[in-house]
Design an enzyme around this catalytic site. Sequence first.
Site, mmCIF file in Angstrom:
data_model
loop_
_atom_site.group_PDB
_atom_site.id
_atom_site.type_symbol
_atom_site.label_atom_id
_atom_site.label_comp_id
_atom_site.label_asym_id
_atom_site.label_seq_id
_atom_site.Cartn_x
_atom_site.Cartn_y
_atom_site.Cartn_z
ATOM 1 N N ASP A 1 0.871 -1.181 0.000
ATOM 2 C CA ASP A 1 0.000 0.000 0.000
ATOM 3 C C ASP A 1 0.910 1.235 0.000
ATOM 4 O O ASP A 1 2.140 1.117 -0.132
ATOM 5 C CB ASP A 1 -1.002 -0.031 1.167
ATOM 6 C CG ASP A 1 -0.371 0.250 2.522
ATOM 7 O OD1 ASP A 1 0.880 0.336 2.613
ATOM 8 O OD2 ASP A 1 -1.115 0.378 3.511
ATOM 9 N N CYS B 1 3.294 -2.971 4.038
ATOM 10 C CA CYS B 1 2.482 -1.796 4.361
ATOM 11 C C CYS B 1 3.233 -1.006 5.426
ATOM 12 O O CYS B 1 4.434 -1.210 5.602
ATOM 13 C CB CYS B 1 1.052 -2.175 4.767
ATOM 14 S SG CYS B 1 0.884 -3.158 6.264
ATOM 15 N N GLY B 2 2.576 -0.112 6.119
ATOM 16 C CA GLY B 2 3.280 0.691 7.107
ATOM 17 C C GLY B 2 3.851 -0.154 8.230
ATOM 18 O O GLY B 2 5.017 -0.020 8.606
ATOM 19 N N THR B 3 3.015 -1.036 8.762
ATOM 20 C CA THR B 3 3.442 -1.905 9.865
ATOM 21 C C THR B 3 3.640 -3.358 9.437
ATOM 22 O O THR B 3 4.238 -4.136 10.182
ATOM 23 C CB THR B 3 2.360 -1.924 10.959
ATOM 24 O OG1 THR B 3 1.137 -2.418 10.371
ATOM 25 C CG2 THR B 3 2.122 -0.542 11.546
ATOM 26 N N GLY C 1 -1.553 -5.023 8.749
ATOM 27 C CA GLY C 1 -2.768 -5.081 7.930
ATOM 28 C C GLY C 1 -2.620 -6.060 6.786
ATOM 29 O O GLY C 1 -3.528 -6.875 6.519
ATOM 30 N N HIS D 1 10.030 -23.666 9.956
ATOM 31 C CA HIS D 1 9.027 -24.259 10.842
ATOM 32 C C HIS D 1 7.601 -24.168 10.310
ATOM 33 O O HIS D 1 6.804 -25.076 10.534
ATOM 34 C CB HIS D 1 9.063 -23.587 12.224
ATOM 35 C CG HIS D 1 10.300 -23.883 12.998
ATOM 36 N ND1 HIS D 1 10.316 -23.908 14.375
ATOM 37 C CD2 HIS D 1 11.574 -24.156 12.598
ATOM 38 C CE1 HIS D 1 11.555 -24.190 14.795
ATOM 39 N NE2 HIS D 1 12.332 -24.327 13.731
HETATM 40 C C1 RB5 Z 1 -1.699 3.089 6.323
HETATM 41 O O1 RB5 Z 1 -1.717 4.331 6.951
HETATM 42 C C2 RB5 Z 1 -1.430 1.989 7.337
HETATM 43 O O2 RB5 Z 1 -2.522 1.834 8.173
HETATM 44 C C3 RB5 Z 1 -1.081 0.703 6.641
HETATM 45 O O3 RB5 Z 1 0.023 0.888 5.815
HETATM 46 C C4 RB5 Z 1 -0.723 -0.455 7.553
HETATM 47 O O4 RB5 Z 1 0.229 -0.096 8.484
HETATM 48 C C5 RB5 Z 1 -1.849 -1.198 8.125
HETATM 49 O O5 RB5 Z 1 -1.699 -2.168 8.858
#
Ligand code: RB5
Length: 147
Positions: free
Chosen positions: A8, A65-67, A70, A98
């Site tokens: 994303d 994604c950012g984290t 998601g 594993h």
């Molecule tokens: C986008 O702002 C962020 O929510 C997405 O990249 C991600 O981290 C979601 O888990």
Amino acid sequence: MKVAIAADHGGYTLKEEIRKYLESEGIEYEDFGCNCEDSVDYPDYALPVAEKVATGAFDRGILICGTGVGMSIAANKVKGIRCALVHDCFTAKATREHNDSNVLAMGERVVGPGLALEIAKIWLGTEFSAGRHLRRVEKIKEIEDNQ
Ligand code: RB5
């Protein structure tokens, strides 16, 4: 090995780094977007990658994604996907050995590009150990089949 990748907006820059790495190594891949930092919804990008891996059209998937959270949650909704959220080299190796993880998720806002590339290299280069771990992965499949 064929690798499906996607991100994303929060993972776009790191996805580009991964893409360049795959390109430089001659690893076959397809980029399922996104293609800029405009805001998008991560499930829209997790789904095509997860489906391509689940159907066997691609061997592995990498989602950013950012984290990474998601993307990993969304990918793991697809039957047959074992998506591992990884931010260290030990887990990158262990989750292949594993869990036979077939999708790797990472967060661009969590790891720098140097570590992320190391993680991707280790994850792509490590085989499933099978043995006792196969029984456990089979039990994950049983959970899916019984839902
Ligand atoms: C986008 O702002 C962020 O929510 C997405 O990249 C991600 O981290 C979601 O888990």
